[in-house]
Design a protein around this motif. Structure first.
Motif, mmCIF file in Angstrom:
data_model
loop_
_atom_site.group_PDB
_atom_site.id
_atom_site.type_symbol
_atom_site.label_atom_id
_atom_site.label_comp_id
_atom_site.label_asym_id
_atom_site.label_seq_id
_atom_site.Cartn_x
_atom_site.Cartn_y
_atom_site.Cartn_z
ATOM 1 N N ASP A 310 -6.288 10.331 -21.403
ATOM 2 C CA ASP A 310 -6.128 9.475 -22.589
ATOM 3 C C ASP A 310 -4.812 8.708 -22.543
ATOM 4 N N GLU A 311 -3.766 9.337 -22.041
ATOM 5 C CA GLU A 311 -2.485 8.639 -21.925
ATOM 6 C C GLU A 311 -2.567 7.528 -20.889
ATOM 7 N N PHE A 312 -3.271 7.777 -19.798
ATOM 8 C CA PHE A 312 -3.425 6.740 -18.783
ATOM 9 C C PHE A 312 -4.245 5.578 -19.328
ATOM 10 N N VAL A 313 -5.263 5.872 -20.100
ATOM 11 C CA VAL A 313 -6.061 4.814 -20.723
ATOM 12 C C VAL A 313 -5.170 3.963 -21.630
ATOM 13 N N GLN A 314 -4.306 4.635 -22.375
ATOM 14 C CA GLN A 314 -3.356 3.912 -23.224
ATOM 15 C C GLN A 314 -2.447 3.007 -22.393
ATOM 16 N N VAL A 315 -2.006 3.514 -21.256
ATOM 17 C CA VAL A 315 -1.155 2.728 -20.350
ATOM 18 C C VAL A 315 -1.907 1.505 -19.835
ATOM 19 N N ALA A 316 -3.124 1.702 -19.356
ATOM 20 C CA ALA A 316 -3.898 0.591 -18.795
ATOM 21 C C ALA A 316 -4.215 -0.458 -19.862
ATOM 22 N N GLU A 317 -4.429 -0.020 -21.099
ATOM 23 C CA GLU A 317 -4.724 -0.951 -22.183
ATOM 24 C C GLU A 317 -3.490 -1.768 -22.558
ATOM 25 N N PHE A 318 -2.318 -1.147 -22.498
ATOM 26 C CA PHE A 318 -1.073 -1.814 -22.883
ATOM 27 C C PHE A 318 -0.515 -2.679 -21.755
ATOM 28 N N ALA A 319 -0.874 -2.370 -20.518
ATOM 29 C CA ALA A 319 -0.244 -2.972 -19.339
ATOM 30 C C ALA A 319 -0.156 -4.501 -19.362
ATOM 31 N N PRO A 320 -1.216 -5.244 -19.755
ATOM 32 C CA PRO A 320 -1.106 -6.707 -19.721
ATOM 33 C C PRO A 320 0.015 -7.262 -20.603
ATOM 34 N N GLN A 321 0.418 -6.515 -21.620
ATOM 35 C CA GLN A 321 1.483 -6.987 -22.501
ATOM 36 C C GLN A 321 2.850 -6.974 -21.831
ATOM 37 N N THR A 322 2.972 -6.264 -20.698
ATOM 38 C CA THR A 322 4.271 -6.150 -20.045
ATOM 39 C C THR A 322 4.649 -7.401 -19.277
ATOM 40 N N ARG A 323 3.684 -8.209 -18.876
ATOM 41 C CA ARG A 323 3.958 -9.437 -18.134
ATOM 42 C C ARG A 323 3.131 -10.577 -18.721
ATOM 43 N N PRO A 324 3.497 -11.093 -19.894
ATOM 44 C CA PRO A 324 2.737 -12.190 -20.510
ATOM 45 C C PRO A 324 2.639 -13.390 -19.561
ATOM 46 N N GLY A 325 1.432 -13.899 -19.439
ATOM 47 C CA GLY A 325 1.222 -15.053 -18.572
ATOM 48 C C GLY A 325 0.768 -14.707 -17.168
ATOM 49 N N ARG A 326 0.942 -13.465 -16.764
ATOM 50 C CA ARG A 326 0.486 -13.068 -15.426
ATOM 51 C C ARG A 326 -0.993 -12.693 -15.502
ATOM 52 N N TYR A 327 -1.765 -13.186 -14.560
ATOM 53 C CA TYR A 327 -3.212 -12.952 -14.576
ATOM 54 C C TYR A 327 -3.576 -12.012 -13.439
ATOM 55 N N THR A 328 -4.118 -10.855 -13.815
ATOM 56 C CA THR A 328 -4.529 -9.848 -12.843
ATOM 57 C C THR A 328 -5.936 -9.377 -13.189
ATOM 58 N N ILE A 329 -6.416 -8.402 -12.478
ATOM 59 C CA ILE A 329 -7.742 -7.862 -12.754
ATOM 60 C C ILE A 329 -7.824 -7.277 -14.164
#
Length: 353
Positions: A310-329
């Motif tokens: 569950d903590e990893f899911v939280q990390v993966a969900e939050f991850a895109p917010q760490t680099r606004p504008g970067r486009y990844t999978i």
């Protein structure tokens, strides 16, 4: 018809071998970086002090500066202390924090920087970036590339093995980062620098496919060369894009959400890369990456570094917010919480965990 080319920002000298540190003074003199021996050398208070005792006789014209930590304030204080001397170059002798402080200080006072790495924990030793803690958390500051890189494999062997393992994870994550860059080029038309991408990918592939381990000089040589090439690839691209995608977004999310429990940079990036490769449907590549990570004693699932699913899911969900504008999978799929849970379950089953 004119022949067009470009100049690649890269070190004047890269010396990676056993015993390289013993020849530091002569290498700098031969390459005309410092024929006078007037050097400002930044060191840590621990291993750096021991290396100072060893190297001082061969560097009589050097001034030694002990760095308190890896903060912006530490780097500014270092620059202020060094600017009164008339030096040929600054030498950062130590791990990532010392080298990053020395990079920033050298840039601030307008001197070239020679990076002398005492461990291989990440790809920053030859990058045009200094990562320093500040009042807002952690910042990345653009700096010139090191003019020289010296890596003594005997010194690397003396460092705890976990530092080498961290470097392995960071190098392997290049493969996923370049795949994210290519995805963004296809979907959003982002410019991609083919040379930078090739350098970063081949650095990761060389580590991925090498049969040796952290006790093997041949493997350490390939890892060190891969980390140097990765730093140069970022200079070629003018950005961290060749080495930073979903893998690094996941790493940053761990650091931000769980700052007191986060593992090393390379551990989190390696695991993030294996998961990201699975998300993009590269199942064989993801399984191979997980196998290599596991062989080197690196984590492949969150439990390996003390986190729940569950903590990893939280990390993966939050991850895109760490680099606004970067486009990844992660941005491309834009998965819901439940979809991330399902994807992680598939990943864990596919890699046999």
């Amino acid at each position: 018809m004119p022949v067009l080319t470009r100049l690649i920002p890269s070190p004047l000298v890269v010396d990676i071998r056993r015993g390289a540190l013993n020849d530091l003074a002569s290498v700098l003199a031969d390459q005309r970086i410092s024929s006078s021996g007037k050097l400002a050398i930044a060191i840590s208070g621990g291993s750096g002090a021991r290396l100072r005792e060893r190297l001082s006789p061969a560097l009589p014209g050097a001034s030694w500066y002990e760095v308190g930590g890896g903060t912006l304030d530490d780097a500014v204080k270092l620059a202020d202390a060094m600017k009164s001397g008339r030096y040929d170059a600054v030498v950062g002798l130590g791990g990532g924090k010392i080298i990053d402080c020395a990079k920033f200080a050298a840039a601030r006072i307008g001197l070239p920087l020679v990076a002398v790495a005492t461990n291989l924990s990440h790809d920053g030793l030859c990058s045009p970036v200094a990562t320093l803690d500040n009042d807002a958390g952690r910042g990345s500051y653009g700096v010139p590339n090191p003019i020289g890189v010296v890596i003594d494999l005997d010194i690397i062997r003396e460092a705890p093995a976990r530092f080498v393992r961290s470097g392995i994870g960071d190098a392997l994550s290049n493969i996923s980062a370049v795949a994210d860059w290519e995805l963004s080029a296809r979907v959003r038309g982002e410019d991609i620098d083919g040379l930078a991408a090739a350098m970063a990918r081949q650095a990761g592939e060389a580590v991925l496919r090498h049969p040796g381990d952290v006790g093997d000089d041949g493997f350490l040589q390939v890892l060190a060369e891969g980390l140097v090439l990765t730093g140069i690839s970022m200079s070629v691209a003018g950005d961290s894009r060749p080495a930073s995608g979903a893998c690094h977004e996941i790493n940053h999310a761990f650091d931000l959400l769980f700052p007191k429990r986060a593992a090393s940079h390379g551990e989190q990036c390696g695991m993030g890369a294996a998961f990201a490769m699975h998300l993009r449907g590269a199942l064989a590549e993801s399984a191979q990456m997980a196998e290599v990570l596991r062989r080197h004693g690196l984590p492949v699932v969150p439990a390996d570094i003390g986190f729940t699913v569950d903590e990893f899911v939280q990390v993966a969900e939050f991850a895109p917010q760490t680099r606004p504008g970067r486009y990844t999978i992660l941005e491309h799929l834009n998965l819901s919480t439940d979809q991330i849970k399902d994807a992680y379950a598939d990943y864990a089953k596919a890699i046999g965990s």
